[in-house]
Design a protein around this motif. Structure first.
Motif, PDB file in Angstrom:
ATOM      1  N   ALA A  87      -2.034  -0.559  -3.624  1.00  0.00           N
ATOM      2  CA  ALA A  87      -0.239  -0.816  -3.912  1.00  0.00           C
ATOM      3  C   ALA A  87       0.347   0.531  -3.587  1.00  0.00           C
ATOM      4  N   GLU A 126       4.373  16.448   0.027  1.00  0.00           N
ATOM      5  CA  GLU A 126       3.880  16.065  -1.232  1.00  0.00           C
ATOM      6  C   GLU A 126       4.214  16.767  -2.230  1.00  0.00           C
ATOM      7  N   THR A 130      -2.345   2.838  -5.811  1.00  0.00           N
ATOM      8  CA  THR A 130      -3.757   2.838  -5.653  1.00  0.00           C
ATOM      9  C   THR A 130      -4.311   3.799  -6.510  1.00  0.00           C
ATOM     10  N   LYS A 131      -3.841   4.841  -6.685  1.00  0.00           N
ATOM     11  CA  LYS A 131      -4.501   5.874  -7.394  1.00  0.00           C
ATOM     12  C   LYS A 131      -4.048   6.141  -8.859  1.00  0.00           C
ATOM     13  N   TYR A 140      -1.620  13.809   3.145  1.00  0.00           N
ATOM     14  CA  TYR A 140      -2.836  13.041   3.293  1.00  0.00           C
ATOM     15  C   TYR A 140      -2.879  12.454   4.932  1.00  0.00           C
ATOM     16  N   THR A 159       2.171  11.022  -5.322  1.00  0.00           N
ATOM     17  CA  THR A 159       1.001  10.355  -5.833  1.00  0.00           C
ATOM     18  C   THR A 159       0.025  11.007  -6.755  1.00  0.00           C
ATOM     19  N   SER A 202       0.874  -1.111   0.118  1.00  0.00           N
ATOM     20  CA  SER A 202       0.204  -0.050   0.003  1.00  0.00           C
ATOM     21  C   SER A 202       0.970   1.320   0.026  1.00  0.00           C
ATOM     22  N   GLY A 203       0.171   2.503  -0.273  1.00  0.00           N
ATOM     23  CA  GLY A 203       0.964   3.645  -0.173  1.00  0.00           C
ATOM     24  C   GLY A 203       1.366   3.912   1.263  1.00  0.00           C
ATOM     25  N   MET A 204       0.829   3.636   2.209  1.00  0.00           N
ATOM     26  CA  MET A 204       0.992   3.852   3.676  1.00  0.00           C
ATOM     27  C   MET A 204       2.227   2.991   4.186  1.00  0.00           C
ATOM     28  N   ILE A 259       4.927   4.571   2.670  1.00  0.00           N
ATOM     29  CA  ILE A 259       5.432   5.756   3.799  1.00  0.00           C
ATOM     30  C   ILE A 259       6.123   5.402   5.079  1.00  0.00           C
ATOM     31  N   SER A 295       1.419   6.244  -3.805  1.00  0.00           N
ATOM     32  CA  SER A 295       0.207   5.104  -3.635  1.00  0.00           C
ATOM     33  C   SER A 295      -0.137   4.909  -5.076  1.00  0.00           C
ATOM     34  N   ASP A 329       6.177  12.602  -1.643  1.00  0.00           N
ATOM     35  CA  ASP A 329       4.897  11.737  -2.148  1.00  0.00           C
ATOM     36  C   ASP A 329       4.452  12.442  -3.445  1.00  0.00           C
TER      37      ASP A 329
HETATM   38  C1  PLP Z   1      -4.068   7.584  -0.860  1.00  0.00           C
HETATM   39  C2  PLP Z   1      -2.932   8.218  -0.388  1.00  0.00           C
HETATM   40  C3  PLP Z   1      -2.015   7.649   0.316  1.00  0.00           C
HETATM   41  C4  PLP Z   1      -1.922   6.179   1.003  1.00  0.00           C
HETATM   42  O1  PLP Z   1      -2.064   5.392   0.048  1.00  0.00           O
HETATM   43  P1  PLP Z   1      -2.659   3.819   0.123  1.00  0.00           P
HETATM   44  O2  PLP Z   1      -2.485   2.892  -0.902  1.00  0.00           O
HETATM   45  O3  PLP Z   1      -4.203   4.035   0.631  1.00  0.00           O
HETATM   46  O4  PLP Z   1      -2.125   3.237   1.289  1.00  0.00           O
HETATM   47  C5  PLP Z   1      -0.722   8.436   0.848  1.00  0.00           C
HETATM   48  N1  PLP Z   1      -0.560   9.540   0.064  1.00  0.00           N
HETATM   49  C6  PLP Z   1      -1.423  10.176  -0.941  1.00  0.00           C
HETATM   50  C7  PLP Z   1      -1.055  11.437  -1.340  1.00  0.00           C
HETATM   51  C8  PLP Z   1      -2.703   9.464  -1.013  1.00  0.00           C
HETATM   52  O5  PLP Z   1      -3.587  10.040  -1.894  1.00  0.00           O
END
Ligand code: PLP
Length: 420
Positions: free
Chosen positions: A234, A171, A223-224, A128, A202, A102-104, A107, A221, A200
């Motif tokens: 992811a 970020e 995921t986005k 975030y 993302t 995950s993104g978390m 981090i 992240s 970050d």
């Molecule tokens: C969603 C997000 C995260 C966390 O990512 P996950 O994949 O949900 O763990 C971290 N930083 C930013 C900027 C995000 O938008």
């Protein structure tokens, strides 16, 4: 990472143009096991060796996926996850990358690798909600503390540095108020004070290449936008090779020992979507600026860093790679949460403009009121301090439907809730 000569090397390329799309394409030479154009999914958790001595060498860190192609166990390195890592590194102009669950995870592993008990972080306050909770609430329990500063004010990062500071964190484009960090200036401050700059990225894959601008570690992240289909969680850490091996060290590697491993099936899914990331980013940007320009023209309180009226438009223009635009996120300030809720409800339930949902970077538009959702980890006071209004609606603009229809839908909604 703190090796100054290495850092200067990265800083040296800031003046050169970088093309993430080309870099990614040049790196994509993977064939599947049977010659397929797509890589194979290697799902094995453990790997055999022909010569038993090799295992000892892998344990000592002498052999690895990029040192003789040796794999040991999939929490360490996995061939399919490695393919994705290599593509991401190429895209970011980094030496290497490590994919996480995950993104978390990306981090927390990166920060825990860089900081030990007693250390200090200077972080942007526009981040975030989960990251904010990690820094403000969880890490202090392990005696790692953070000072939060306004990312608009680069000097504020410098002023907050203490003798025990190890990391500057920000970020590239801050969530959710879209404040832009001056990455080259922060990287200079990091270098002058022997700190690591973690960014970050993302919100802006391909658009911004923080490592090329002097950052030491880039977080995603995936995921986005990178995955783009809102069907996997992811993350990734892009950085120098030495730091990747530290993360995977069998004795102290935070990724190795905390274990947020990416599943190879997830890696495969993302690998298949990376080739059209550039097309998607361009279309997200093209539509977002068209909508933002129209809304600004009719007097809506819209904020988008691609608009000349955005306070960080010039700063961002100086950092972006050509051709990707200014990203797919914009905000509209409805002042109160009630008005924001009414606006979102009309957009979803009557106009079918998009979905009321957290997250971003999906092909359909995703709309959420940040204060009560993804930034709810922050106190009202902290939200006010970072310039977050309780009625701020964050919109991740998708690329489905006809753009003209979309503009009409959102115009009808802003008129109905009397935003103009
Ligand atoms: C969603 C997000 C995260 C966390 O990512 P996950 O994949 O949900 O763990 C971290 N930083 C930013 C900027 C995000 O938008």
């Amino acid at each position: 990472m703190k090796d100054a000569s290495k850092s200067y090397k990265t800083l040296g390329v800031t003046m050169q143009k970088f093309n993430p799309e080309q870099s990614l394409w040049e790196c994509r030479r993977e064939f599947g096991e049977h010659g397929g154009v797509a890589p194979s999914v290697s799902r094995s958790s453990t790997f055999t060796v022909i010569d038993p001595e090799t295992i000892a060498q892998i344990f000592e860190g002498i052999r690895g996926p990029d040192k003789g192609g040796c794999f040991l166990y999939s929490r360490h390195f996995n061939p399919t996850v490695e393919v994705l890592s290599r593509y991401l590194a190429a895209m970011e102009g980094a030496e290497g990358a490590a994919c996480m669950a995950s993104g978390m995870a990306a981090i927390s592993c990166a920060l825990l690798q860089l900081c030990k008990s007693g250390d200090h972080i200077v972080s942007s306050e526009v981040i975030y909600g989960g990251t904010h909770a990690l820094l403000a609430e969880l890490l202090p329990e392990y005696n790692i503390t953070t000072t939060f500063v306004d990312p608009s004010d680069t000097k504020a990062f410098e002023n907050a540095i203490r003798p025990n500071t190890r990391v500057l964190y920000t970020e590239a484009i801050g969530n959710p108020t879209l404040k832009v960090s001056d990455i080259p200036a922060l990287s200079q401050i990091a270098r002058d004070n022997d700190l690591s700059l973690v960014v970050d990225n993302t919100f802006s894959p391909m658009m911004i290449s923080p490592i090329r601008l002097g950052a030491d570690v880039v977080i995603h992240s995936m995921t986005k936008f990178i995955n783009g289909s809102s069907d996997v969680i992811a993350g990734a850490i892009c950085t120098d090779r030495e730091f990747i091996y530290r993360l995977m060290d069998l004795h102290t590697g935070r990724a190795m020992l905390l274990g947020p491993t990416m599943d190879p099936r997830v890696a495969f899914d993302i690998i298949q979507r990376l080739p059209h990331l550039s097309i998607r980013m361009k279309e997200h940007s093209r539509r977002t600026i068209a909508i933002a320009r129209h809304l600004e023209k009719i007097g809506v309180p819209v904020s988008y860093p691609g608009l000349e009226s955005h306070p960080h438009h010039e700063r961002l223009s100086g950092m972006i790679n050509e051709g990707y635009g200014y990203g797919g996120l914009m905000t509209i300030d409805c002042i109160t949460q009630e008005k924001a809720d009414e606006f979102m409800s009309i957009l979803q339930n009557r106009e079918r403009f998009g979905f009321i949902a957290v997250s971003l970077g999906y092909f359909d538009s995703l709309i959420s009121c940040s204060g009560s959702t993804t930034s709810s980890e922050l106190t009202l006071e902290e939200q006010t301090s970072m310039g977050l209004s309780p009625g701020l609606v964050r919109m991740s603009i998708g690329y489905t439907g006809d753009l003209k229809d979309r503009i009409q839908q959102i115009e009808r909604a802003v008129r109905d809730v009397k935003l103009i």
